[in-house]
Design a protein around this motif. Structure first.
Motif, PDB file in Angstrom:
ATOM      1  N   GLY A 102     -13.654 -43.004  17.613  1.00 44.45           N
ATOM      2  CA  GLY A 102     -14.407 -42.835  15.992  1.00 44.45           C
ATOM      3  C   GLY A 102     -15.572 -41.897  16.081  1.00 44.45           C
ATOM      4  O   GLY A 102     -15.810 -41.169  15.152  1.00 44.45           O
ATOM      5  N   ASN A 103     -16.515 -41.895  17.095  1.00 45.58           N
ATOM      6  CA  ASN A 103     -17.413 -40.898  17.024  1.00 45.58           C
ATOM      7  C   ASN A 103     -17.103 -39.610  16.877  1.00 45.58           C
ATOM      8  O   ASN A 103     -17.599 -38.558  16.405  1.00 45.58           O
ATOM      9  CB  ASN A 103     -18.368 -41.225  18.292  1.00 45.58           C
ATOM     10  N   GLY A 104     -15.893 -39.381  17.857  1.00 43.17           N
ATOM     11  CA  GLY A 104     -15.279 -37.941  17.847  1.00 43.17           C
ATOM     12  C   GLY A 104     -14.827 -37.597  16.523  1.00 43.17           C
ATOM     13  O   GLY A 104     -15.258 -36.296  16.174  1.00 43.17           O
ATOM     14  N   LEU A 105     -14.388 -38.362  15.699  1.00 41.46           N
ATOM     15  CA  LEU A 105     -13.760 -38.020  14.386  1.00 41.46           C
ATOM     16  C   LEU A 105     -14.911 -37.736  13.381  1.00 41.46           C
ATOM     17  O   LEU A 105     -14.974 -36.946  12.542  1.00 41.46           O
ATOM     18  CB  LEU A 105     -12.769 -39.090  13.860  1.00 41.46           C
ATOM     19  N   LEU A 106     -15.933 -38.569  13.559  1.00 42.88           N
ATOM     20  CA  LEU A 106     -17.484 -38.482  12.876  1.00 42.88           C
ATOM     21  C   LEU A 106     -17.921 -37.137  13.025  1.00 42.88           C
ATOM     22  O   LEU A 106     -18.297 -36.373  12.194  1.00 42.88           O
ATOM     23  CB  LEU A 106     -17.976 -39.341  12.893  1.00 42.88           C
ATOM     24  N   PHE A 107     -17.865 -36.637  14.465  1.00 48.02           N
ATOM     25  CA  PHE A 107     -18.548 -35.320  14.759  1.00 48.02           C
ATOM     26  C   PHE A 107     -17.467 -34.232  14.047  1.00 48.02           C
ATOM     27  O   PHE A 107     -17.989 -33.150  13.796  1.00 48.02           O
ATOM     28  CB  PHE A 107     -18.325 -35.320  16.221  1.00 48.02           C
ATOM     29  N   LEU A 108     -16.051 -34.673  14.084  1.00 45.96           N
ATOM     30  CA  LEU A 108     -15.152 -33.573  13.485  1.00 45.96           C
ATOM     31  C   LEU A 108     -15.466 -33.405  11.816  1.00 45.96           C
ATOM     32  O   LEU A 108     -15.447 -32.259  11.577  1.00 45.96           O
ATOM     33  CB  LEU A 108     -13.759 -34.027  13.525  1.00 45.96           C
ATOM     34  N   GLY A 109     -15.936 -34.301  11.431  1.00 48.15           N
ATOM     35  CA  GLY A 109     -16.487 -34.136   9.820  1.00 48.15           C
ATOM     36  C   GLY A 109     -17.676 -33.267   9.678  1.00 48.15           C
ATOM     37  O   GLY A 109     -17.822 -32.353   9.117  1.00 48.15           O
ATOM     38  N   THR A 110     -18.555 -33.559  10.711  1.00 44.25           N
ATOM     39  CA  THR A 110     -19.576 -32.389  10.709  1.00 44.25           C
ATOM     40  C   THR A 110     -19.301 -31.054  10.810  1.00 44.25           C
ATOM     41  O   THR A 110     -19.970 -30.114  10.147  1.00 44.25           O
ATOM     42  CB  THR A 110     -20.707 -32.900  11.826  1.00 44.25           C
ATOM     43  N   MET A 111     -18.260 -30.909  11.866  1.00 47.08           N
ATOM     44  CA  MET A 111     -17.884 -29.415  12.032  1.00 47.08           C
ATOM     45  C   MET A 111     -17.187 -29.068  11.059  1.00 47.08           C
ATOM     46  O   MET A 111     -17.303 -27.790  10.561  1.00 47.08           O
ATOM     47  CB  MET A 111     -16.799 -29.587  13.489  1.00 47.08           C
ATOM     48  N   CYS A 112     -16.397 -29.706  10.215  1.00 49.93           N
ATOM     49  CA  CYS A 112     -15.849 -29.347   8.907  1.00 49.93           C
ATOM     50  C   CYS A 112     -16.713 -28.906   7.806  1.00 49.93           C
ATOM     51  O   CYS A 112     -16.589 -28.141   7.071  1.00 49.93           O
ATOM     52  CB  CYS A 112     -14.633 -30.419   8.455  1.00 49.93           C
ATOM     53  N   PHE A 113     -17.940 -29.688   7.816  1.00 50.72           N
ATOM     54  CA  PHE A 113     -18.821 -29.437   6.741  1.00 50.72           C
ATOM     55  C   PHE A 113     -19.416 -28.124   6.961  1.00 50.72           C
ATOM     56  O   PHE A 113     -19.700 -27.406   6.191  1.00 50.72           O
ATOM     57  CB  PHE A 113     -19.828 -30.519   6.926  1.00 50.72           C
TER      58      PHE A 113
END
Lengths: 409, 178
Positions: A102-113
């Motif tokens: 879950g944390n990994g995917l949320l971090f991916l969200g920040t990378m996409c931003f």
């Protein structure tokens, strides 16, 4: 507390219980005082690195200029990626209870931003006049770090904010905005999780960026020494509940102060010497008055010896700033070692030893061409250290003989 | 970690803020492209004869080089200017292209036929100031890759505040498709 020490403590306490030195309740009460240290979750790290790589992939895809897609489509795609990553992260973290993924995917969200910010820049051929893109990106990452409590995501936010600070200072000559941003974005997480790793990460970003800002702005060693004095004052003047805060602040404060003092001793110009000296003196007076008021042992002030502002006399013709500064560094190192030995604080003994070694190296480099001065300085320093060692050993032997005498009686 | 309900609410807030931020930045740029005052500039092309296969090229505009003696200005000595200092440039249309008519430290009043543009000082010599407008980078689209260059012209859009955005780019008089 490291895991090895924790395990040893558990074994010892259970042995005391088995030997009936303490009751079972007392055993439980003692163990409850020492919560198990958090271990590193390898899966979590792998997921976060996977997110980092996938995010970098998205950014590179953007940088490769995927011009085959119309502008609006590219923009919509990046927005979908942002929302999808966060939604998937929420689902996996909250609904499935899988924190690492879950944390990994949320971090991916920040990378996409972040990729979105870069994409818009590229889409409109923008050269930003400043590095604000990284500031916005770090704000998003810091918010997610605070929400999840993930130290890895916090590290990413600290790195992004440091990139902003360094780029703003070196390319765009903006020196101020980094500090309020650091206060708003990173301090809340550091206060929420005052662990050594978190504090060290945050302060590394702050210290490295400050050094770059000082170099780019030409503020000189006075500013670095003032920065170090402020960190040390924070460590000593505020009664931190968590001991690691004090340790980390002292380490970074003395490191910055030492660098500044070495720069001043090596002949670097000290612009605004009088103003910086006045500010550093004010910090020192504050620290001494606090110790005086609380009637604490003045030996606790030993690390502040590093910040005696010898550089105030940098402009005085004939003043041997280099010699005085180097002797001052030596006194500081030995004082920290001695107070550490006296109060049984191993951290201070190690810190003092480390700085003494660095002072000797600096002195050698500085005086290498002046053999006579170097010989006199090293010989006298050696003799002083022998005397100090003998004094410490004598007090140790006296203590042991007193204890033996009391035992015989 | 915070409680699930609170976590959801906060996450929704954070994600909404990020999506709105990206949308706002994108929309403002699109709006400027649609409504900004157009100005055609000539590019002093020093790059290779052929545009690169990938990446971007640096466009150095004629309006980036300003000789103070030939324009209206409130700058007596370029030595007074600091690196990266923000300045105001007045553009005037001369024939087909826009040219620099004035350079000011303080925001000047301009006539209706003039454009006011914000720029930063890149560097300066004794009587010439070199400016950066923030539209010097151009990402080469696939349609233009390895195109042989004789002339480059660029149409920029100017906002009422004086901000610029690169609109169309013409190589040898032919518009490049983005």
């Amino acid at each position: 507390m490291n895991r090895g020490y924790y395990e040893q403590l558990r074994r010892e306490v259970k042995n005391w219980r088995d030997e009936r030195l303490i009751t079972a309740d007392q055993c439980e009460a003692i163990l409850a005082r020492y919560p198990a240290p958090r271990s590193v979750n390898v899966a979590s790290l792998i997921y976060l690195f996977a997110a980092l790589l996938a995010g970098l992939g998205v950014i590179l895809l953007v940088a490769a200029n995927w011009a085959a897609l119309p502008q609006l489509m590219r923009f919509a795609l990046i927005q979908v990626l942002v929302v999808a990553s966060y939604a998937a992260g929420y689902h996996v973290l909250v609904r499935r209870g899988n924190q690492p993924l879950g944390n990994g995917l949320l971090f991916l969200g920040t990378m996409c931003f972040g990729a979105g910010i870069l994409l818009i820049g590229q889409m409109f051929h923008i050269i930003y006049y400043d590095a604000r893109g990284f500031l916005y990106w770090s704000a998003a990452t810091a918010a997610i770090a605070l929400l999840t409590g993930s130290r890895f995501i916090f590290t990413a936010a600290a790195v992004q904010l440091s990139i902003y600070g360094i780029a703003a200072a070196t390319r765009y000559h903006e020196f101020i905005t980094f500090y309020p941003a650091f206060l708003l974005l990173l301090i809340p997480f550091m206060l929420r999780q005052p662990l050594v790793s978190v504090l060290a990460t945050g302060l590394s970003g702050l210290t490295i960026t400050t050094l770059v800002i000082v170099a780019a702005s030409g503020a000189g060693p006075g500013a670095i020494i003032l920065y170090g004095a402020l960190l040390l004052a924070l460590a000593h003047l505020i009664p931190w509940r968590v001991r690691s805060v004090n340790t980390v602040l002292t380490t970074f404060g003395t490191a910055a102060g030492f660098m500044g003092a070495v720069a001043a001793a090596s002949g670097a110009t000290v612009p605004g010497a009088a103003a910086y000296a006045a500010a550093v003196t004010a910090v020192l007076v504050l620290a001494v008055s606090r110790y005086w008021r609380k009637r604490e042992q003045m030996t606790g002030l030993a690390p502040f010896l590093l910040f005696v502002p010898y550089f105030a006399f940098a402009d005085v013709r004939g003043f041997p700033l280099d010699y005085i500064s180097l002797i001052g560094l030596g006194i500081f190192s030995v004082a920290v070692m001695l107070t550490g030995a006296r109060r049984g604080v191993l951290f201070h003994v190690n810190l003092g030893s480390c700085y003494l070694l660095l002072t000797i190296l600096t002195t050698y480099v500085h005086l290498a061409r002046e053999f006579l001065s170097a010989a006199v300085l090293f010989l006298s320093s050696g003799v002083v250290l022998f005397i100090i060692g003998w004094l410490i050993d004598r007090s140790r032997r006296r203590l042991i003989s007193t204890q033996h005498g009391e035992a015989r009686r | 970690m915070t409680a699930p309900r609170q976590f959801k609410l906060l996450l929704v807030l954070i994600v909404t803020a990020q999506v709105l931020f990206l949308t706002l930045v994108f929309a403002l740029r699109m709006l400027l492209l649609a409504t900004g005052e157009p100005a055609l500039l000539t590019v002093d092309w020093h790059g290779p004869r052929q545009l690169p296969r990938a990446g971007y090229v640096r466009l150095s505009y004629d309006v980036a080089r300003v000789e103070l003696a030939r324009i209206e200005t409130d700058i007596g000595d370029p030595g007074e200017l600091q690196g990266r200092q923000m300045v105001y440039v007045v553009w005037e249309r001369a024939d087909r292209y826009h040219e620099v008519a004035g350079l000011f430290r303080d925001r000047p009043r301009v006539r209706e036929d003039q454009l006011l543009v914000r720029a930063r000082v890149s560097w300066h010599s004794r009587d010439t100031v070199f400016l950066e407008y923030g539209v010097e980078r151009y990402y080469v689209p696939p349609s233009a890759r390895e195109l042989t260059v004789d002339t480059i012209e660029a149409e920029v859009r100017v906002s009422p505040r004086g901000d610029l955005l690169l609109g169309r780019v013409y190589v040898n008089g032919q518009e490049l498709w983005q």
